[in-house]
Scaffold this active site. Sequence first.
Site, PDB file in Angstrom:
ATOM      1  N   TYR A   1      27.362 -25.013 -36.005  1.00 33.56           N
ATOM      2  CA  TYR A   1      26.256 -24.087 -35.725  1.00 33.56           C
ATOM      3  C   TYR A   1      26.780 -22.882 -34.977  1.00 33.56           C
ATOM      4  O   TYR A   1      27.862 -22.917 -34.413  1.00 33.56           O
ATOM      5  CB  TYR A   1      25.127 -24.792 -34.976  1.00 33.56           C
ATOM      6  CG  TYR A   1      25.285 -24.933 -33.486  1.00 33.56           C
ATOM      7  CD1 TYR A   1      24.313 -24.433 -32.626  1.00 33.56           C
ATOM      8  CD2 TYR A   1      26.380 -25.584 -32.924  1.00 33.56           C
ATOM      9  CE1 TYR A   1      24.433 -24.571 -31.250  1.00 33.56           C
ATOM     10  CE2 TYR A   1      26.494 -25.732 -31.552  1.00 33.56           C
ATOM     11  CZ  TYR A   1      25.528 -25.209 -30.724  1.00 33.56           C
ATOM     12  OH  TYR A   1      25.636 -25.344 -29.369  1.00 33.56           O
TER      13      TYR A   1
ATOM     14  N   SER B   1      22.764 -26.376 -23.997  1.00 28.85           N
ATOM     15  CA  SER B   1      23.431 -27.252 -24.965  1.00 28.85           C
ATOM     16  C   SER B   1      22.816 -27.040 -26.331  1.00 28.85           C
ATOM     17  O   SER B   1      21.805 -26.355 -26.494  1.00 28.85           O
ATOM     18  CB  SER B   1      23.315 -28.711 -24.533  1.00 28.85           C
ATOM     19  OG  SER B   1      22.028 -29.180 -24.853  1.00 28.85           O
ATOM     20  N   LYS B   2      23.441 -27.650 -27.299  1.00 29.67           N
ATOM     21  CA  LYS B   2      23.084 -27.447 -28.693  1.00 29.67           C
ATOM     22  C   LYS B   2      21.587 -27.663 -28.964  1.00 29.67           C
ATOM     23  O   LYS B   2      20.987 -26.986 -29.781  1.00 29.67           O
ATOM     24  CB  LYS B   2      23.924 -28.411 -29.532  1.00 29.67           C
ATOM     25  CG  LYS B   2      23.814 -28.216 -31.024  1.00 29.67           C
ATOM     26  CD  LYS B   2      24.832 -29.069 -31.748  1.00 29.67           C
ATOM     27  CE  LYS B   2      24.686 -28.906 -33.257  1.00 29.67           C
ATOM     28  NZ  LYS B   2      25.812 -29.501 -33.963  1.00 29.67           N
ATOM     29  N   ARG B   3      21.011 -28.615 -28.270  1.00 25.95           N
ATOM     30  CA  ARG B   3      19.622 -28.967 -28.561  1.00 25.95           C
ATOM     31  C   ARG B   3      18.623 -28.081 -27.825  1.00 25.95           C
ATOM     32  O   ARG B   3      17.428 -28.149 -28.091  1.00 25.95           O
ATOM     33  CB  ARG B   3      19.360 -30.429 -28.195  1.00 25.95           C
ATOM     34  CG  ARG B   3      19.925 -31.426 -29.183  1.00 25.95           C
ATOM     35  CD  ARG B   3      19.714 -32.833 -28.682  1.00 25.95           C
ATOM     36  NE  ARG B   3      20.134 -32.989 -27.294  1.00 25.95           N
ATOM     37  CZ  ARG B   3      21.412 -33.187 -26.918  1.00 25.95           C
ATOM     38  NH1 ARG B   3      22.361 -33.259 -27.830  1.00 25.95           N
ATOM     39  NH2 ARG B   3      21.722 -33.303 -25.647  1.00 25.95           N
ATOM     40  N   ASP B   4      19.079 -27.259 -26.903  1.00 25.06           N
ATOM     41  CA  ASP B   4      18.122 -26.453 -26.147  1.00 25.06           C
ATOM     42  C   ASP B   4      17.492 -25.384 -27.024  1.00 25.06           C
ATOM     43  O   ASP B   4      18.121 -24.875 -27.961  1.00 25.06           O
ATOM     44  CB  ASP B   4      18.817 -25.800 -24.941  1.00 25.06           C
ATOM     45  CG  ASP B   4      19.059 -26.803 -23.830  1.00 25.06           C
ATOM     46  OD1 ASP B   4      18.147 -27.601 -23.558  1.00 25.06           O
ATOM     47  OD2 ASP B   4      20.168 -26.808 -23.266  1.00 25.06           O
TER      48      ASP B   4
END
Length: 451
Positions: free
Chosen positions: A16, A221-224
Amino acid sequence: MSAPVRVRFAPSPTGYLHVGGARTALFNWLYARRTGGTFVLRIEDTDNARNSQAAVDVILSGLRWLGLDWDEGPLTGDADGPVKGAHGPYFQSRRGDVYRRRAEELKAAGHAYEKDGALFFRMTRDPVTIPDLVVGDVVRPLTDREVLDPDWVLVRSDGVPVFHFVNVVDDLEMGITHVIRGEDHLSNTAKHVALFRAFGVEPPKYAHIPLILNLDGSKMSKRDQGASVQSYVDEGYLPEAVINYLSLLGWSAKDVPELFTKEEIAPRFELADINRANARFDLKKLEHFHFEHARRLAPDRFVQAGVEALLKAGIDTSAFPPGYVSAALLTAQEKGKLLKELPTWTDFYFAADDAVVFDPEAKAKALAPVAMPVLQKLGERFAALPQFDAVSLEATLKALAIELGVKVGALVQPCRVACTGRLVGPSLYHLLEVLGREKVARRLERASTAG
Ligand code: GLU
């Protein structure tokens, strides 16, 4: 005169494009454009496990969406030298020969030695000062472990060259003059500086950009929310808005207007104006930038973005006359909605007259039986209009309200729901004008005769 500026964005394909990476790319792009220099894109994909075409495509499509065009690349898939205007990017995975040659060079000069099958760099025993245009001079003391043994691996025993090595070799080979990257790399930079010197050259200038944190100060982080560029595409933000917002995330200069395009701001972009404090990501601010940019966007560009948003939602506008499609979408522009909201604002333009979908709540509220004769009358008056334009439509509707002794809203809401299926949408008189005489007549007729 100093040498022409050459900067690079050097992402590793992780699957990503992180917002911090996008901002790094943007700052490099801005600096290249500001100086008339060259912006190189280099995919750092020597870590085979993570390397996949899909992960590379995510980076390329993210950069294209943002409009961050890179300037040069190899002509073939091999380790060609820079070719201006070729399509790149460079892939480290295709540059094995370059790294082997450079490893030999270090060995021959006594800067590297083999041990346990790996190639080690004979690291300087002195503390290294990193001159940084943002952070200032940074002296990195050696850790206890490094005091005992500061040497580090250049090429692993399986033959894979490590990040620090290929990163420096490429910056050297590609003639990079300024390394603009995230502050998370500052701790690596002593190694990089020492390696440049081992090659007999001074390192490029460094500009480490402070990190982007969540609003609450935690690490992103990636999910934020907002961490991935793809999420902006999916949520329907304009790239213009994202660019504007990212530019101000860690950079500011005097007398810069709040709203700008990257082309407008590039001439003003100085590395000295990069902030030292970490930036915080605020989705509300990004929404604000979207709202403002959407409203100011050149109409043809807004229409293009709208057509794409509708297509994504399964609404194909290609069978309609281009003038109609433009006029329809432009009635929604002043609302500044996210692109993914455009379908619910404009889908009725592209529905068959007998297939407008009524929102149940809107229907219950505005298409009650008492409204039917009123709608019928309105239909007759509209049909008799010599000019079917917003001004005449408004005057006609208001005159009828007075004549019938009802509030304007008692006509506006039923008319809106009859023609669009919803209680909210573009300005009523404008949408009626765009729909046109025939469609409006058929829709009022259908609604006023429906049970
Ligand atoms: N490949 C590194 C990364 O993705 C970038 C290194 C650099 O910019 O020097 O973090």
